[in-house]
Design an enzyme around this catalytic site. Structure first.
Site, PDB file in Angstrom:
ATOM      1  N   CYS A  89      40.217  31.431  42.791  1.00 33.85           N
ATOM      2  CA  CYS A  89      39.285  30.078  43.062  1.00 33.85           C
ATOM      3  C   CYS A  89      40.195  29.408  44.189  1.00 33.85           C
ATOM      4  CB  CYS A  89      39.218  29.465  41.866  1.00 33.85           C
ATOM      5  SG  CYS A  89      37.821  28.129  42.075  1.00 33.85           S
ATOM      6  N   GLU A 104      39.927  34.766  33.949  1.00 37.32           N
ATOM      7  CA  GLU A 104      40.481  34.537  32.624  1.00 37.32           C
ATOM      8  C   GLU A 104      39.638  33.929  31.585  1.00 37.32           C
ATOM      9  OE1 GLU A 104      41.093  30.972  35.623  1.00 37.32           O
ATOM     10  OE2 GLU A 104      40.759  33.020  35.717  1.00 37.32           O
ATOM     11  N   HIS A 113      36.532  32.973  37.918  1.00 37.72           N
ATOM     12  CA  HIS A 113      37.785  33.114  37.096  1.00 37.72           C
ATOM     13  C   HIS A 113      37.583  33.992  36.084  1.00 37.72           C
ATOM     14  CE1 HIS A 113      39.411  28.847  38.211  1.00 37.72           C
ATOM     15  NE2 HIS A 113      38.184  28.522  38.551  1.00 37.72           N
TER      16      HIS A 113
END
Length: 509
Positions: free
Chosen positions: A79, A169, A167
């Protein structure tokens, strides 16, 4: 020395999630503020740049010098990290015409890109950004897009440098774990050797070297962090460790005796101290939550200090500090605002003139549990819900008296036992009862009552940073409510708290 991945933190709320995803691959990683890039030695196998609340177009945007990293180590920008790589190498980042937040479908364009090996050509990812990469530098190649974002991912030709606008994660990025494995294991070449067993062996060896034949004292709470810290220290120094377990009168029903018994079965050298009257005396007439915490903390230090001085030649104080506490103290924005001041016992090292040893300072909470399981800790300690340091002192709202604590202990015991019997305890991150400082009218038999209200709290969470209330079946709530009202004289009303964190906190005080 373990191989490791370095994560440079630009202040994203998701940075700790990146670290946890990498640790789940049995690879060690560390989080460092972008402003304090550590020395990169031969153990460093790759670097990840986190997201950020900043825009790269801001005048004060974080702009670290990456010349010692880019092109020399495998590098992944997530990002803001991806936008930073593009902006500082001749690309252009502009405000998005559509702010993309939430689920999106990623289409892989370059199937030869190592980052996307064994991933689906189309998969769900999580976006959270207000800027977009409008133009990439000449030697950057776009590798994936979404319907609204042309530069969903890129690679730098001739380098092991990658950028992604989403993202991986976050749980909602369905193939995020595979992408991290591609970067960490295949691109960076990490061996996946960071396991609970290797952590124990390495930590115990380091503790033996550090402590030698010195004596150590540690305050036990009955929780998983202090228990695992105690077991590691015990493996290293044996009887030279003395654990002190203080009954502050604010524990759950019968908890003092039960916890002492479970520790003695583990072979630990534990001293139990009943100081409940001291705590009740100190809390008399006090209703302010922060003042209550400070009083409980101060009296604990006094009691602990007094007991520790009974042991001759103590040199070290053991503490159950874990990695989120360490990260918080060196975060990008400095230590965060005080939401509550009872995470760790403050003041002990200064007061006692002892050196501090923290065996768990590299671990996240879920890793502490895995290490505890490897050490053979019983499930009763290992899977115990988090319990606040001030105990029921911040669950009895208003003044804390022995009578009000006893009321809450009885109600809480019925509730927690009910969770266990219904098979719900292990599905919940934290549960407890709260005694409210209000009384309400009720009817029992033919008599009017005017008694206390108890609120039940139960939340699900992975790390305590965010939490959702647990949707109990109505029949469970009805059963527990009836049992508390019928069995605990002094309580005539039970309510259930359906607030999530944020905006509420898990505890009421």
């Amino acid at each position: 020395m373990h191989q490791k991945i370095i994560i440079l933190d630009f202040g994203s709320q998701y940075t700790q999630l990146i670290a946890r995803r990498i640790r789940e691959l049995n690879v060690y990683c560390e989080i460092h503020p972008y402003s304090k890039i550590p020395n990169l030695d031969e153990t460093v196998k790759g670097v990840i740049l986190s997201g950020s609340p900043y825009s790269v177009r801001d005048k004060d945007a974080p702009m670290p010098d990456l010349t010692g990293i880019k092109g020399k180590y495998p590098l992944l920008g997530i990002c803001y990290g991806a936008q930073l790589l593009s902006q500082t190498n001749g690309g252009e980042v502009l405000p998005s015409s559509i702010r993309e937040y939430g689920r999106a479908t990623l289409q892989v364009i370059d199937t030869t890109c190592p980052l996307f090996q064994n991933l689906s050509s189309s998969s769900q990812v999580w976006m959270s950004h207000g800027d977009t990469i409008a133009r990439v530098p000449d030697n950057f190649q776009i590798t994936a897009s979404t319907a609204d974002v042309r530069v969903g991912a890129f690679r730098v030709l001739g380098e092991q440098t990658y950028g992604i606008q989403f993202h991986p994660e976050v749980y909602h990025s369905v193939e995020g774990a595979k992408l991290f494995k591609n970067f960490v294991v295949d691109i960076c070449g990490c061996l996946q050797e960071w396991t609970p067993a290797s952590f124990i062996d390495e930590t115990v060896a380091n503790l033996r070297s550090m402590l030698g034949s010195d004596k150590v004292v540690l305050g036990l709470s009955g929780g998983v962090d202090s228990s695992v810290a105690a077991m590691l220290l015990h493996k290293a120094v044996g009887r030279n460790l003395t654990c002190i377990f203080v009954d502050n009168g604010l524990l759950r029903k019968n908890e003092f005796a039960q916890v002492l018994e479970s520790y003695q079965n583990l072979g630990l050298n534990v001293v139990g101290v009943d100081a409940s009257q001291k705590f009740y005396q100190g809390l008399k007439g006090v209703t302010d939550p922060e003042q209550k915490r400070k009083i409980i903390g101060r009296i604990f230090i006094e009691v602990f200090d007094e007991e520790a001085h009974r042991i001759k030649d103590v040199k070290w104080l053991g503490q159950g500090t874990i990695y989120p506490d360490v990260i918080e103290s060196v975060s990008v924005n400095g230590p965060s605002a005080t939401i509550k001041s009872h995470h760790n016992v403050g003041g002990l090292p200064e007061t006692m003139k002892l050196k501090v040893v923290e065996p768990l300072r590299l671990l996240f909470k879920d890793e502490v549990r895995r290490v505890g399981k490897e050490l053979g800790l019983p499930g009763g300690i290992l899977n115990r819900h988090p319990f606040p340091g001030p105990g029921l002192g911040i669950r009895v709202l208003g003044e804390v008296t022995p009578e009000r604590v006893k009321l809450l202990q009885e109600a809480d015991s019925i509730y927690v036992q009910g969770l266990r019997e219904a098979g719900l305890y292990d599905k919940i991150w934290q549960a407890g009862a709260i005694l409210l400082p209000v009384q309400s009218v009720g009817v029992m038999g033919d008599e009017r009552t005017y008694e206390y209200v108890v609120a039940l709290r139960a939340v699900t969470s992975t790390d305590g940073m965010t939490a959702d209330w647990y949707p109990f079946p109505y029949d469970f709530l009805a059963r527990i409510s009836n049992e508390i009202i019928n069995r605990v004289k002094g309580i005539n009303r039970v309510v259930y708290d359906i607030s999530s964190k944020p905006p509420a906190t898990i505890e009421w005080e």
